[in-house]
Write an enzyme that holds these catalytic residues in place. Structure first.
Site, PDB file in Angstrom:
ATOM      1  CG  ASN A   9       6.545   3.483   4.764  1.00  0.00           C
ATOM      2  OD1 ASN A   9       6.199   3.700   3.610  1.00  0.00           O
ATOM      3  ND2 ASN A   9       5.775   3.716   5.804  1.00  0.00           N
ATOM      4  CB  CYS A  23       1.904  10.429   1.379  1.00  0.00           C
ATOM      5  SG  CYS A  23       0.305  11.139   0.957  1.00  0.00           S
ATOM      6  NE  ARG A  50      -1.172   2.460   2.914  1.00  0.00           N
ATOM      7  CZ  ARG A  50      -0.637   3.562   3.422  1.00  0.00           C
ATOM      8  NH1 ARG A  50      -0.541   4.677   2.710  1.00  0.00           N
ATOM      9  NH2 ARG A  50      -0.146   3.554   4.649  1.00  0.00           N
ATOM     10  CG  ASP A  51       3.171   4.432   2.973  1.00  0.00           C
ATOM     11  OD1 ASP A  51       3.453   5.224   2.069  1.00  0.00           O
ATOM     12  OD2 ASP A  51       3.125   4.761   4.169  1.00  0.00           O
ATOM     13  CG  HIS A  74       7.265   7.861   5.635  1.00  0.00           C
ATOM     14  ND1 HIS A  74       7.165   7.337   4.372  1.00  0.00           N
ATOM     15  CD2 HIS A  74       6.046   7.723   6.199  1.00  0.00           C
ATOM     16  CE1 HIS A  74       5.925   6.908   4.169  1.00  0.00           C
ATOM     17  NE2 HIS A  74       5.215   7.126   5.258  1.00  0.00           N
ATOM     18  CG  HIS A  89       3.228   4.933   9.250  1.00  0.00           C
ATOM     19  ND1 HIS A  89       2.692   3.874   8.554  1.00  0.00           N
ATOM     20  CD2 HIS A  89       3.556   5.858   8.317  1.00  0.00           C
ATOM     21  CE1 HIS A  89       2.686   4.156   7.253  1.00  0.00           C
ATOM     22  NE2 HIS A  89       3.207   5.357   7.076  1.00  0.00           N
TER      23      HIS A  89
HETATM   24  P1  HMG Z   1     -13.027  14.438  -3.394  1.00  0.00           P
HETATM   25  O1  HMG Z   1     -12.613  14.847  -4.760  1.00  0.00           O
HETATM   26  O2  HMG Z   1     -13.294  15.492  -2.364  1.00  0.00           O
HETATM   27  O3  HMG Z   1     -14.240  13.421  -3.509  1.00  0.00           O
HETATM   28  O4  HMG Z   1     -11.872  13.467  -2.850  1.00  0.00           O
HETATM   29  P2  HMG Z   1     -15.805  13.699  -3.407  1.00  0.00           P
HETATM   30  O5  HMG Z   1     -16.287  13.113  -2.127  1.00  0.00           O
HETATM   31  O6  HMG Z   1     -16.099  15.152  -3.674  1.00  0.00           O
HETATM   32  O7  HMG Z   1     -16.368  12.819  -4.628  1.00  0.00           O
HETATM   33  C1  HMG Z   1     -16.084  13.181  -5.998  1.00  0.00           C
HETATM   34  C2  HMG Z   1     -16.283  11.994  -6.916  1.00  0.00           C
HETATM   35  O8  HMG Z   1     -15.315  10.999  -6.620  1.00  0.00           O
HETATM   36  C3  HMG Z   1     -17.634  11.304  -6.777  1.00  0.00           C
HETATM   37  O9  HMG Z   1     -17.990  10.831  -8.071  1.00  0.00           O
HETATM   38  C4  HMG Z   1     -17.346  10.126  -5.897  1.00  0.00           C
HETATM   39  O10 HMG Z   1     -18.219   9.027  -6.089  1.00  0.00           O
HETATM   40  C5  HMG Z   1     -15.938   9.757  -6.331  1.00  0.00           C
HETATM   41  P3  HMG Z   1     -19.096  11.591  -8.970  1.00  0.00           P
HETATM   42  O11 HMG Z   1     -20.322  11.617  -8.113  1.00  0.00           O
HETATM   43  O12 HMG Z   1     -18.522  12.964  -9.219  1.00  0.00           O
HETATM   44  O13 HMG Z   1     -19.164  10.719 -10.191  1.00  0.00           O
HETATM   45  N1  HMG Z   1     -15.228   9.092  -5.233  1.00  0.00           N
HETATM   46  C6  HMG Z   1     -14.660   7.882  -5.264  1.00  0.00           C
HETATM   47  N2  HMG Z   1     -14.518   6.961  -6.228  1.00  0.00           N
HETATM   48  C7  HMG Z   1     -13.894   5.804  -5.896  1.00  0.00           C
HETATM   49  N3  HMG Z   1     -13.410   5.533  -4.668  1.00  0.00           N
HETATM   50  C8  HMG Z   1     -13.517   6.438  -3.677  1.00  0.00           C
HETATM   51  C9  HMG Z   1     -14.154   7.660  -3.975  1.00  0.00           C
HETATM   52  N4  HMG Z   1     -14.411   8.755  -3.218  1.00  0.00           N
HETATM   53  C10 HMG Z   1     -15.070   9.610  -3.990  1.00  0.00           C
HETATM   54  N5  HMG Z   1     -13.052   6.176  -2.442  1.00  0.00           N
HETATM   55  C11 HMG Z   1     -11.091  11.699  -1.431  1.00  0.00           C
HETATM   56  C12 HMG Z   1     -11.901  12.984  -1.505  1.00  0.00           C
HETATM   57  C13 HMG Z   1     -10.943  11.340   0.031  1.00  0.00           C
HETATM   58  C14 HMG Z   1     -11.823  10.606  -2.177  1.00  0.00           C
HETATM   59  C15 HMG Z   1      -9.710  11.956  -2.097  1.00  0.00           C
HETATM   60  O14 HMG Z   1      -9.135  13.072  -1.495  1.00  0.00           O
HETATM   61  C16 HMG Z   1      -8.767  10.782  -1.948  1.00  0.00           C
HETATM   62  O15 HMG Z   1      -8.962   9.729  -2.548  1.00  0.00           O
HETATM   63  N6  HMG Z   1      -7.699  10.937  -1.136  1.00  0.00           N
HETATM   64  C17 HMG Z   1      -6.765   9.852  -0.829  1.00  0.00           C
HETATM   65  C18 HMG Z   1      -5.334  10.290  -0.945  1.00  0.00           C
HETATM   66  C19 HMG Z   1      -4.435   9.130  -0.577  1.00  0.00           C
HETATM   67  O16 HMG Z   1      -4.731   7.986  -0.838  1.00  0.00           O
HETATM   68  N7  HMG Z   1      -3.288   9.447   0.034  1.00  0.00           N
HETATM   69  C20 HMG Z   1      -2.333   8.434   0.434  1.00  0.00           C
HETATM   70  C21 HMG Z   1      -2.767   7.634   1.616  1.00  0.00           C
HETATM   71  S1  HMG Z   1      -2.524   8.474   3.171  1.00  0.00           S
HETATM   72  C22 HMG Z   1      -0.822   8.194   3.529  1.00  0.00           C
HETATM   73  O17 HMG Z   1      -0.092   7.712   2.717  1.00  0.00           O
HETATM   74  C23 HMG Z   1      -0.314   8.504   4.921  1.00  0.00           C
HETATM   75  C24 HMG Z   1      -0.102   7.237   5.767  1.00  0.00           C
HETATM   76  O18 HMG Z   1       0.837   6.361   5.168  1.00  0.00           O
HETATM   77  C25 HMG Z   1       0.406   7.623   7.177  1.00  0.00           C
HETATM   78  C26 HMG Z   1       1.584   8.591   7.140  1.00  0.00           C
HETATM   79  O19 HMG Z   1       2.625   8.271   6.501  1.00  0.00           O
HETATM   80  O20 HMG Z   1       1.446   9.648   7.758  1.00  0.00           O
HETATM   81  C27 HMG Z   1      -1.428   6.473   5.944  1.00  0.00           C
HETATM   82 MG    MG Z   2       2.975   6.526   5.211  1.00  0.00          MG
END
Ligand code: HMG
Ligand code: MG
Length: 298
Positions: free
Chosen positions: A249, A240, A14-15, A209, A207
């Site tokens: 990581n 990320c 994933r990450d 990095h 967690h």
């Molecule tokens: P948004 O653009 O605000 O979404 O994104 P929305 O709620 O306004 O929806 C817009 C459209 O997207 C809609 O479709 C939804 O159905 C669709 P429409 O009605 O226009 O046809 N949609 C989706 N489709 C598929 N799957 C979904 C989904 N959600 C909405 N889940 C959102 C908001 C949260 C979805 C977006 O910002 C996002 O996906 N963010 C994720 C970013 C990410 O994955 N970052 C990496 C992970 S975090 C990380 O790495 C940190 C960690 O490792 C810890 C650390 O290191 O600190 C965990």
């Molecule tokens: Mg991370």
């Protein structure tokens, strides 16, 4: 004192893969996950049900989950940010999920397109449905030790946001050093702030990095404070895409090398991990950044 045993929460699929420039085929991802299980991992974070436009690298989440060889006693948690992600996770029969919050306003905006407050409006329905489905939910908290836009982050704010995730029903809170700026004394201070607020170290995971090469030192301090769940990524992949200075990581091999040396049990076979990272490096077209992998790779 150090614990006798540490549970490694493997985040490589994933990450690790969410930030790769190369699009890794689903079949390679499932082979990667199967190899991690064969190496002894009991928790392998498999993928994310996030928006496929935000993280195209993991758009094949359903296909990857369908391809994994299920193993007794092994969990395959996935990231789920919102209701739409939850629909997709339920369709795939997922039992373990993680929501991911930001400790800062700036990163909540960048990573979730929400504010510090409104990110919780997104998680609340996810938590309610998870409870109805009998799922286990981990809570991630990002930018715990510093934020590239906001700079220092007040530990009191970190504890407030972290406790909210636990109060919402998360069984565990993973404290993320998203950009890898934490140092050992800072880690101790934040963990003690949680302990002072009544959060036991049995509910905390770390967690790290490894941007500044501090992840192992930070891990030792966390273990001394009583933490027994450590996130790591085989080969040291990871980052990320919405945090510019996030690099890999803590490499699982670096962690296992150290814990083996300390006599702390992990159940994970170092040689099998190194083989897997070497194999993965072939698919990614670049060597693992882990020095343990480089030292041990045949
Ligand atoms: P948004 O653009 O605000 O979404 O994104 P929305 O709620 O306004 O929806 C817009 C459209 O997207 C809609 O479709 C939804 O159905 C669709 P429409 O009605 O226009 O046809 N949609 C989706 N489709 C598929 N799957 C979904 C989904 N959600 C909405 N889940 C959102 C908001 C949260 C979805 C977006 O910002 C996002 O996906 N963010 C994720 C970013 C990410 O994955 N970052 C990496 C992970 S975090 C990380 O790495 C940190 C960690 O490792 C810890 C650390 O290191 O600190 C965990
Ligand atoms: Mg991370």
């Amino acid at each position: 004192a150090l614990p006798d045993r540490v549970t490694i929460w493997e985040v490589g699929p994933r990450d690790g893969l969410q930030n790769e420039a190369t699009v890794v085929p689903a079949a390679v991802k499932t082979a990667f996950i199967d190899r991690l299980v064969a190496a002894g991992h009991t928790i392998v974070e498999a993928t994310s049900f996030v928006h496929p436009k935000w993280v195209p690298q993991l758009a094949d989440a359903a296909e990857v989950l369908a391809g994994i060889t299920r193993a007794e006693g092994v969990a395959f948690p996935v990231l789920v940010p919102n209701d739409r992600g939850m629909d997709r996770a339920i369709e795939c029969g997922v039992t373990d999920i993680a929501v991911f919050a930001s400790a800062t306003e700036a990163f909540a905006q960048k990573n979730l397109n929400r504010g510090l407050e409104s990110q919780f409006e997104m998680f609340e329905p996810v938590m309610a449905r998870a409870q109805a489905e009998g799922m286990r939910v981990r809570g991630y908290l990002s930018m715990v030790f510093g934020d590239q836009w906001e700079g220092d982050v007040d530990p009191a704010q970190v504890v407030t946001v972290g406790r909210r995730l636990l109060d919402l029903g998360c069984h565990q809170l993973s404290l993320g050093d998203t950009i890898g700026v934490a140092t050992a004394g800072h880690v101790r201070a934040v963990l003690r702030a949680f302990a002072d607020a009544g959060v036991g170290m049995d509910r905390i995971a770390v967690h790290f990095h490894d941007t500044y090469g501090q992840a192992l030192a930070n891990t030792v301090v966390a273990l001394e404070e009583g933490v027994t769940v450590v996130d790591a990524s085989t080969g040291g992949l990871g980052g990320c895409p919405y945090a510019e200075s996030a690099t890999g990581n803590l490499a699982t091999e670096d962690l296992v090398w150290m814990l083996d040396g300390l006599g702390v049990h992990t159940g994970v076979d170092l040689a099998a991990l190194v083989d897997t990272s070497t194999w993965m490096a072939g698919h990614l077209g670049r060597p693992s950044p882990s020095r343990v992998v480089r030292a041990l790779a045949g």
